[in-house]
Design a protein around this motif. Structure first.
Motif, PDB file in Angstrom:
ATOM      1  N   PRO A  71       0.804  -1.297   0.202  1.00 45.70           N
ATOM      2  CA  PRO A  71      -0.078   0.123   0.020  1.00 45.70           C
ATOM      3  C   PRO A  71       0.941   1.172  -0.083  1.00 45.70           C
ATOM      4  CG  PRO A  71      -0.982  -1.505   1.581  1.00 45.70           C
ATOM      5  CD  PRO A  71       0.398  -2.135   0.949  1.00 45.70           C
ATOM      6  N   SER A  72       2.258   1.212   0.501  1.00 40.26           N
ATOM      7  CA  SER A  72       2.874   2.349   0.507  1.00 40.26           C
ATOM      8  C   SER A  72       3.701   2.651  -0.714  1.00 40.26           C
ATOM      9  CB  SER A  72       3.899   2.298   1.712  1.00 40.26           C
ATOM     10  OG  SER A  72       4.792   1.230   1.410  1.00 40.26           O
ATOM     11  N   TRP A  73       3.376   1.828  -1.801  1.00 41.37           N
ATOM     12  CA  TRP A  73       4.186   1.949  -3.019  1.00 41.37           C
ATOM     13  C   TRP A  73       3.338   3.034  -3.799  1.00 41.37           C
ATOM     14  CZ3 TRP A  73       5.103  -3.884  -4.357  1.00 41.37           C
ATOM     15  CH2 TRP A  73       6.095  -4.391  -3.435  1.00 41.37           C
ATOM     16  N   PHE A  74       2.213   3.413  -3.457  1.00 37.81           N
ATOM     17  CA  PHE A  74       1.452   4.236  -4.278  1.00 37.81           C
ATOM     18  C   PHE A  74       1.233   5.466  -3.694  1.00 37.81           C
ATOM     19  CE2 PHE A  74       0.860  -0.103  -5.446  1.00 37.81           C
ATOM     20  CZ  PHE A  74       0.744   0.076  -6.786  1.00 37.81           C
ATOM     21  N   PRO A  75       2.009   6.369  -3.450  1.00 37.05           N
ATOM     22  CA  PRO A  75       2.054   7.501  -2.891  1.00 37.05           C
ATOM     23  C   PRO A  75       1.448   8.649  -3.521  1.00 37.05           C
ATOM     24  CG  PRO A  75       4.194   7.671  -3.994  1.00 37.05           C
ATOM     25  CD  PRO A  75       3.471   6.281  -4.085  1.00 37.05           C
ATOM     26  N   GLY A  76       0.952   9.564  -2.706  1.00 32.32           N
ATOM     27  CA  GLY A  76       0.183  10.873  -3.355  1.00 32.32           C
ATOM     28  C   GLY A  76      -1.320  10.486  -3.135  1.00 32.32           C
ATOM     29  N   THR A  77      -2.317  11.531  -3.363  1.00 26.75           N
ATOM     30  CA  THR A  77      -3.480  11.342  -3.147  1.00 26.75           C
ATOM     31  C   THR A  77      -4.414  11.672  -4.569  1.00 26.75           C
ATOM     32  OG1 THR A  77      -3.604  13.675  -2.588  1.00 26.75           O
ATOM     33  CG2 THR A  77      -3.481  12.211  -0.823  1.00 26.75           C
ATOM     34  N   ALA A  88      -0.210   1.638 -13.393  1.00 29.08           N
ATOM     35  CA  ALA A  88      -1.080   2.055 -12.112  1.00 29.08           C
ATOM     36  C   ALA A  88      -2.095   2.791 -12.719  1.00 29.08           C
ATOM     37  CB  ALA A  88      -0.408   2.649 -11.046  1.00 29.08           C
ATOM     38  N   LYS A  89      -3.491   2.316 -12.319  1.00 24.46           N
ATOM     39  CA  LYS A  89      -4.622   2.995 -12.898  1.00 24.46           C
ATOM     40  C   LYS A  89      -4.938   4.124 -11.917  1.00 24.46           C
ATOM     41  CE  LYS A  89      -7.620  -0.217 -15.784  1.00 24.46           C
ATOM     42  NZ  LYS A  89      -8.792  -0.897 -15.595  1.00 24.46           N
ATOM     43  N   ALA A  90      -5.566   5.120 -12.520  1.00 20.48           N
ATOM     44  CA  ALA A  90      -5.990   6.136 -11.495  1.00 20.48           C
ATOM     45  C   ALA A  90      -7.059   5.724 -10.433  1.00 20.48           C
ATOM     46  CB  ALA A  90      -6.713   7.215 -12.328  1.00 20.48           C
ATOM     47  N   GLU A  91      -7.819   4.564 -10.553  1.00 19.22           N
ATOM     48  CA  GLU A  91      -8.738   4.090  -9.735  1.00 19.22           C
ATOM     49  C   GLU A  91      -8.226   3.649  -8.493  1.00 19.22           C
ATOM     50  OE1 GLU A  91      -8.781   3.667 -12.906  1.00 19.22           O
ATOM     51  OE2 GLU A  91     -10.851   3.266 -13.584  1.00 19.22           O
ATOM     52  N   ILE A  92      -6.810   3.636  -8.380  1.00 22.04           N
ATOM     53  CA  ILE A  92      -6.164   3.092  -7.302  1.00 22.04           C
ATOM     54  C   ILE A  92      -6.291   4.373  -6.137  1.00 22.04           C
ATOM     55  CG2 ILE A  92      -3.810   2.991  -5.952  1.00 22.04           C
ATOM     56  CD1 ILE A  92      -3.002   1.473  -8.600  1.00 22.04           C
ATOM     57  N   TRP A  93      -6.357   5.563  -6.801  1.00 19.87           N
ATOM     58  CA  TRP A  93      -6.516   6.727  -5.891  1.00 19.87           C
ATOM     59  C   TRP A  93      -7.648   7.241  -5.846  1.00 19.87           C
ATOM     60  CZ3 TRP A  93      -2.261   5.408  -8.878  1.00 19.87           C
ATOM     61  CH2 TRP A  93      -0.864   5.514  -8.336  1.00 19.87           C
ATOM     62  N   GLN A  94      -8.526   6.932  -6.705  1.00 20.79           N
ATOM     63  CA  GLN A  94      -9.999   7.398  -6.776  1.00 20.79           C
ATOM     64  C   GLN A  94     -10.727   6.377  -5.770  1.00 20.79           C
ATOM     65  OE1 GLN A  94     -10.696   6.977 -10.847  1.00 20.79           O
ATOM     66  NE2 GLN A  94      -9.820   9.078 -11.389  1.00 20.79           N
ATOM     67  N   LYS A  95     -10.415   5.110  -5.713  1.00 19.70           N
ATOM     68  CA  LYS A  95     -11.440   4.088  -4.721  1.00 19.70           C
ATOM     69  C   LYS A  95     -10.098   3.662  -3.898  1.00 19.70           C
ATOM     70  CE  LYS A  95     -14.093   2.864  -8.833  1.00 19.70           C
ATOM     71  NZ  LYS A  95     -14.314   1.871  -9.813  1.00 19.70           N
ATOM     72  N   PRO A  96      -9.490   4.354  -3.029  1.00 20.09           N
ATOM     73  CA  PRO A  96      -8.737   3.840  -2.092  1.00 20.09           C
ATOM     74  C   PRO A  96      -9.331   2.622  -1.225  1.00 20.09           C
ATOM     75  CG  PRO A  96      -9.508   6.236  -1.475  1.00 20.09           C
ATOM     76  CD  PRO A  96      -9.919   5.673  -2.793  1.00 20.09           C
ATOM     77  N   SER A 142      -8.672  -4.705 -11.630  1.00 15.19           N
ATOM     78  CA  SER A 142      -9.418  -3.670 -11.299  1.00 15.19           C
ATOM     79  C   SER A 142      -8.202  -2.324 -11.540  1.00 15.19           C
ATOM     80  CB  SER A 142     -10.048  -3.528 -10.019  1.00 15.19           C
ATOM     81  OG  SER A 142     -10.733  -4.585  -9.900  1.00 15.19           O
ATOM     82  N   PHE A 143      -7.067  -2.475 -11.116  1.00 12.89           N
ATOM     83  CA  PHE A 143      -5.974  -1.607 -10.834  1.00 12.89           C
ATOM     84  C   PHE A 143      -4.795  -1.508 -11.674  1.00 12.89           C
ATOM     85  CE2 PHE A 143      -8.638  -2.416  -6.696  1.00 12.89           C
ATOM     86  CZ  PHE A 143      -9.023  -0.943  -6.854  1.00 12.89           C
ATOM     87  N   ARG A 144      -4.727  -2.487 -12.407  1.00 14.76           N
ATOM     88  CA  ARG A 144      -3.475  -2.337 -13.356  1.00 14.76           C
ATOM     89  C   ARG A 144      -3.900  -2.309 -14.673  1.00 14.76           C
ATOM     90  NH1 ARG A 144       0.872  -7.267 -14.033  1.00 14.76           N
ATOM     91  NH2 ARG A 144       2.174  -6.127 -15.663  1.00 14.76           N
ATOM     92  N   ALA A 145      -3.339  -1.219 -15.585  1.00 10.73           N
ATOM     93  CA  ALA A 145      -3.841  -0.976 -16.940  1.00 10.73           C
ATOM     94  C   ALA A 145      -2.978  -2.281 -17.749  1.00 10.73           C
ATOM     95  CB  ALA A 145      -3.164   0.360 -17.414  1.00 10.73           C
TER      96      ALA A 145
END
Ligand code: HEC
Length: 147
Positions: A71-77, A88-96, A142-145
């Motif tokens: 979970p810490s490998w995807f920093p930022g919001t 990495a898809k934007a959904e990672i940040w959109q659907k935390p 769901s989360f990897r393009a």
């Protein structure tokens, strides 16, 4: 056009091409590659008549510690870093919450695999390894393009 101007124009084109295709890999790349390699190494042992428990243990430990850190490998919001090559898809940040759930399933499966390996129970390792794969796919779907 003078020759000097032509070569300046050429260099600008080359620089543009490099900027487009030459983005550095995301900082996650090597970490996921390591998960993939460790997972394959366990699968290869399990196909053998006499799997090497030490190899399985080492790789199960590696996957377990990666799963805890993932979970810490995807920093930022806001979304994937624009300056790196990433799937990495934007959904990672959109659907935390969903992403956290997918990471949690993976971490639970990885912990079970590590326990089975530590216990030296090959039958349990096989069951746990079979349960781990779908948690990779569950997150990737769901989360990897797709490439
Ligand atoms: C919680 C989500 C999640 C889980 C669980 C997960 N992955 Fe991934 N994986 C990703 C994402 C997101 C990427 C793309 C990362 C990037 O490009 O920034 C990725 C990328 C990869 C890559 C490509 C690395 C590269 O950059 O070339 C491999 C290989 C990989 N994962 C293997 C696995 C395996 C094997 C498992 C299970 C044992 C697994 N992953 C579990 C989300 C996950």
């Amino acid at each position: 056009m003078t020759r000097a101007m032509t070569s300046v124009a050429m260099m600008a084109v080359l620089a543009a091409v490099t900027a487009c295709s030459g983005k550095p890999q995301s900082p996650r790349h090597d970490k996921f590659e390591a998960i993939g390699k460790a997972n394959k190494a366990i699968g290869a042992e399990l196909k053998k008549d006499a799997p090497d428990l030490a190899v399985i243990k080492t790789n199960a430990e590696s996957i377990d510690s990666s799963a805890k850190a993932l979970p810490s490998w995807f920093p930022g919001t806001t979304g994937p870093e624009p300056d790196v090559k990433t799937e990495a898809k934007a959904e990672i940040w959109q659907k935390p919450a969903e992403f956290k759930a997918a990471a949690g399933k993976f971490a639970a499966a990885a912990a079970a695999l590590k326990s089975a390996a530590d216990a030296g129970d090959i039958a349990a390792v096989k069951t746990a390894a079979a349960a781990l794969g779908p948690t990779c796919k569950g997150c990737h779907d769901s989360f990897r393009a797709k490439e």
